[in-house]
Design a protein around this motif. Structure first.
Motif, PDB file in Angstrom:
ATOM      1  N   SER A  41      -3.112  41.469  15.566  1.00 46.64           N
ATOM      2  CA  SER A  41      -4.481  42.103  15.379  1.00 46.64           C
ATOM      3  C   SER A  41      -5.508  41.484  14.697  1.00 46.64           C
ATOM      4  O   SER A  41      -6.907  41.847  14.582  1.00 46.64           O
ATOM      5  CB  SER A  41      -4.253  43.604  15.111  1.00 46.64           C
ATOM      6  N   ALA A  42      -4.857  40.780  13.461  1.00 51.51           N
ATOM      7  CA  ALA A  42      -5.823  40.052  12.564  1.00 51.51           C
ATOM      8  C   ALA A  42      -6.377  38.949  13.145  1.00 51.51           C
ATOM      9  O   ALA A  42      -7.452  38.336  12.344  1.00 51.51           O
ATOM     10  CB  ALA A  42      -4.963  39.714  11.389  1.00 51.51           C
ATOM     11  N   LEU A  43      -6.272  38.675  14.259  1.00 53.44           N
ATOM     12  CA  LEU A  43      -7.051  37.263  14.886  1.00 53.44           C
ATOM     13  C   LEU A  43      -8.678  37.416  14.675  1.00 53.44           C
ATOM     14  O   LEU A  43      -9.218  36.248  14.468  1.00 53.44           O
ATOM     15  CB  LEU A  43      -6.475  36.985  16.112  1.00 53.44           C
ATOM     16  N   LEU A  44      -9.410  38.359  15.002  1.00 54.62           N
ATOM     17  CA  LEU A  44     -10.534  38.469  15.318  1.00 54.62           C
ATOM     18  C   LEU A  44     -11.053  38.490  13.728  1.00 54.62           C
ATOM     19  O   LEU A  44     -12.160  37.497  13.600  1.00 54.62           O
ATOM     20  CB  LEU A  44     -11.174  39.575  16.046  1.00 54.62           C
ATOM     21  N   PRO A  45     -10.652  39.160  12.781  1.00 50.57           N
ATOM     22  CA  PRO A  45     -11.052  38.877  11.344  1.00 50.57           C
ATOM     23  C   PRO A  45     -10.998  37.591  10.811  1.00 50.57           C
ATOM     24  O   PRO A  45     -11.634  37.059  10.106  1.00 50.57           O
ATOM     25  CB  PRO A  45     -10.330  40.033  10.712  1.00 50.57           C
ATOM     26  N   LEU A  46      -9.680  37.081  11.295  1.00 52.39           N
ATOM     27  CA  LEU A  46      -9.358  35.631  10.716  1.00 52.39           C
ATOM     28  C   LEU A  46     -10.334  34.594  11.282  1.00 52.39           C
ATOM     29  O   LEU A  46     -10.832  33.666  10.566  1.00 52.39           O
ATOM     30  CB  LEU A  46      -7.961  35.257  11.005  1.00 52.39           C
ATOM     31  N   LEU A  47     -10.776  34.771  12.398  1.00 52.63           N
ATOM     32  CA  LEU A  47     -11.655  33.777  12.886  1.00 52.63           C
ATOM     33  C   LEU A  47     -13.201  34.038  12.196  1.00 52.63           C
ATOM     34  O   LEU A  47     -13.814  33.057  11.983  1.00 52.63           O
ATOM     35  CB  LEU A  47     -12.000  34.177  14.475  1.00 52.63           C
TER      36      LEU A  47
END
Ligand code: FMN
Ligand code: SF4
Ligand code: FES
Lengths: 233, 434
Positions: free
Chosen positions: A29-35
């Motif tokens: 779930s952290a992928l969008l914020p990490l991008l």
């Protein structure tokens, strides 16, 4: 261009990434914020950024790329310091968004999704940004610049290129840079939530009228239809 | 006919400068409803929201309390509350000013709703393109946490809750609730097959409630004032109040919070009418995905039933108003370009249909089309409507079919005059008085 971040950058971003991942029950779930986070680092999502996200989440670069390319806010090429968006969805287009966008293309000498030679401004037309009552609407680094005209839009980009402070109509002024904005989107506060108005213009029209006419929602307990006539003010 | 009065509830204090702070919100009674709610049984809250008749404010109008009641009682997985703050339907512009001016109203609604459905983990999925709203929301959540309103043992009730504000990254389809869940799980935002519905298998395949910002923000006033208070506004089947967002060729565009069932004639009257020297041509009752209306619908009550009976949908009450300077072919063409751009590509009718409609509408707008092209559009819509995988595809058919229904003549005029008969500069804000 090198394949990955240098060690110091990587170490710093790993600390941030850990904080982002900890917010979610499942790490992916952290992928969008990490991008958003890697975009804050370089101004766009580079191969290094993709590789970093893949590493910290245990995904393949292909899996991360598939996600990054799906969402229009992630840019695959270096961006200007200011992302200047013009809403050209129907309502804004009809109200003058098309004229604004055309004027800016000519004034800046760039096309859609292109950056001025000084690296200051990237121009893009946008879909509806949920501010139709302020049409025609522009966004600079995702801050609201409401009720624009071709003239105000040209002044705005001139100021941005000259390095003059520019303040949004509803947001934090002076407007931050593209990278700073991306970092806020990743979930790191810049402490500016208290800047700018709580509401402005059209957002307050209904309330203003209700106050003038003494209109309110019914008092609790006083069941019965809402008052239908003007009040006593 | 008696006029309807505005009923500012969620917008009641928007003119208070510090409303977005915890102190400001508390000064106007904020978090009073939370205390009351935490003293109640969760099931009693679900019953209260059922009794209020609150229907989803995100477009579809599904009864909120009933949705909460669908959560299976015997599922051992954690339950999630997900707030849909993606607000991207063209014309829709209510949730953003609400979260900007009064983020704590949403946060209080989240805490009460999560308690009611026995969830200890809530997410607010907000579109990424609204930087300052995201700042305000995060700050509000932080302040609430510092004040013990979020976290463990909230106000001594034994109820624990964590709230995460999650920024999207630009994709209209992520407003569709199952695409939103995929996106929140870190995938491309593509709709899932329903059933199973999110109530049974939502976020991380766990029972999940997805509700719109305005729906959730309406919960605290219902708790504070009671179901009867809520049903005293609106109509029998469309209870309560809601934002009516007027944009376009009106004298005073903006947010008008009124009982459901108000008419456009009444709202226009409040907003100073169509801009000076012009007259109404067409309008959307609930965003671009709802079939357009014309002057003949000025007195249609804007509630779910009446708008449906008149051939459209109440949607998000996004009233985009266009006067006679607007070319309907151009307006529709632009909307379809949007749907084509935002189609997630998962199903053929939507992916291909919108692509083709863009080509055909372009031709028609430039005066290079034929009557067969108009039939072709209707044909494509036939294929979209009811045959696409999610409501984005259905929505794309709305402006096309309704514009042909009311303005076929105008399509023909483009052919006869071999080009657009309108001077587009006249429709602009600055060109209107020419
Ligand atoms: C293409 C598409 C976009 C949508 N966008 C939104 C949105 O931005 N916000 C929203 O609340 N609902 C949106 N919806 C509706 C949601 O799927 C869902 O019905 C809603 O969030 C449920 O909340 P409610 O019952 O409180 O209205 C969209 C639906 C579709 C098909
Ligand atoms: S209708 Fe369009 S948006 Fe919906 S699943 Fe099909 S392709 Fe995707
Ligand atoms: S159409 Fe431009 S903000 Fe909605």
């Amino acid at each position: 261009m090198s394949e990955g971040f240098d060690d110091a950058t990587r170490a710093r971003l790993e600390v941030d990434a850990k904080e982002v991942i900890a917010r979610y029950p499942k790490s992916r779930s952290a992928l969008l914020p990490l991008l958003h986070l890697v975009q804050a680092e370089e101004g766009y999502v580079s191969r290094a950024g993709i590789g970093f996200c893949a590493d910290v989440l245990g995904l393949t670069a292909a899996e991360v790329t598939a996600v990054a390319t799906f969402y229009t806010m992630y840019k695959r090429r270096p961006m200007g310091e200011y992302h200047v968006g013009v809403c050209t969805n129907t309502l804004c287009a009809v109200m003058g968004g098309d004229e604004i966008f055309a004027a800016l293309k000519e004034h800046l000498g760039v096309g859609n999704d292109e950056t001025t030679e000084d690296g200051k401004v990237t121009l893009e037309h946008l879909e509806c940004n949920a501010a139709c009552d302020f049409a025609p609407v522009m966004m600079v680094n995702w801050e609201f610049f409401d009720n624009q005209t071709p003239e105000s839009a040209k002044r705005l980009v001139d100021d941005l290129r000259l390095g003059n402070d520019v303040a949004p109509t509803r947001g934090a002024g002076p407007v931050c840079t593209w990278k700073q904005a991306s970092r806020v989107l990743a979930g790191f506060s810049d402490g500016r939530a208290g800047e700018g108005p709580q509401a402005a213009g059209p957002s307050l029209e209904g309330l203003k009228l209700a106050r003038e006419r003494g209109w309110t929602a019914p008092a609790p307990g006083a069941a019965g239809p809402a008052p239908t006539e003007g009040g006593d003010r | 006919m008696t006029g309807t009065a505005l009923t500012p509830v969620l917008s009641e204090h928007w003119d208070r400068e510090d409303l977005y702070t915890l102190d400001g919100y508390r000064a106007v009674g904020g978090y009073g409803a939370l205390r009351k709610a935490l003293a109640m049984e969760p099931d009693a809250l679900v019953d209260l929201v059922k009794a209020s008749g609150l229907r989803g404010r995100g477009g579809a109008g599904f009864p909120t309390g009933m949705k909460w009641g669908f959560l299976p009682k015997d599922n051992p997985n954690p339950r999630y509350l997900v707030v849909n703050a993606d607000e991207s339907e063209p014309g829709t512009c209510k949730d953003i000013p609400l979260m900007m001016a009064n983020p704590h109203a949403l946060v209080e609604g989240v805490i009460i709703s999560a308690y009611a459905i026995r969830s200890s983990h809530a997410f607010i999925y907000v579109r990424g393109e609204v930087l300052h709203v995201i700042r305000r929301l995060r700050r509000a959540v932080e302040e609430a946490r510092e004040a013990g309103l979020i976290g463990t043992d909230i106000l001594g009730s034994g109820f624990d809750l964590d709230v995460v504000v999650h920024a999207g990254a630009g994709a209209y389809i992520c407003g569709e609730e199952t695409a939103l869940l995929d996106s929140l799980e870190g995938y491309r935002g593509q709709p899932r097959l329903k059933p199973p519905f999110p109530a049974v298998a939502g976020l991380y395949a766990s029972p999940t409630v997805v509700n719109n910002v305005e729906s959730i923000a309406s919960v605290p006033p219902i708790v504070a004032n009671g179901a009867e208070w809520f049903t005293s506004m609106g109509t029998e089947k469309s209870a309560g109040f809601g934002f009516f967002s007027l944009s376009g060729h009106v004298t005073r565009p903006g947010q008008y919070e009124a009982p459901l069932g108000v008419t456009l004639r009444e709202l226009l009257d409040m907003a100073g009418g169509i801009r000076a020297g012009h007259r109404l041509k067409f309008w959307t009752p609930g965003g671009s995905s709802t079939p357009i209306f014309t002057e003949e619908h000025l007195d249609t009550p804007l509630d779910f039933e009446s708008v449906g009976a008149a051939g459209s949908m109440l949607g998000t009450r996004a009233l985009q108003i266009f006067d006679e300077t607007t070319c309907v072919v151009r307006a529709v063409g632009r909307w379809i370009a949007f749907y084509a751009h935002e189609s997630c590509g998962k199903c053929t009718p939507c992916r291909e249909g919108n692509f083709w409609m863009v080509q055909v509408l372009d031709r028609l707008e430039n005066g290079e089309g034929t009557e067969a092209d108009v039939e072709k559009l209707l044909d494509i819509c036939d294929n979209l409507l009811g045959r696409s995988f999610c409501a984005l595809g259905d929505g794309a058919a709305s402006p096309v079919m309704s514009s042909i229904k009311y303005f076929r003549d105008e399509y023909i005029r483009h052919m006869e005059e071999r080009g657009c008969p309108f001077d587009h500069s006249e429709s602009t804000v600055w060109g209107g008085s020419k």
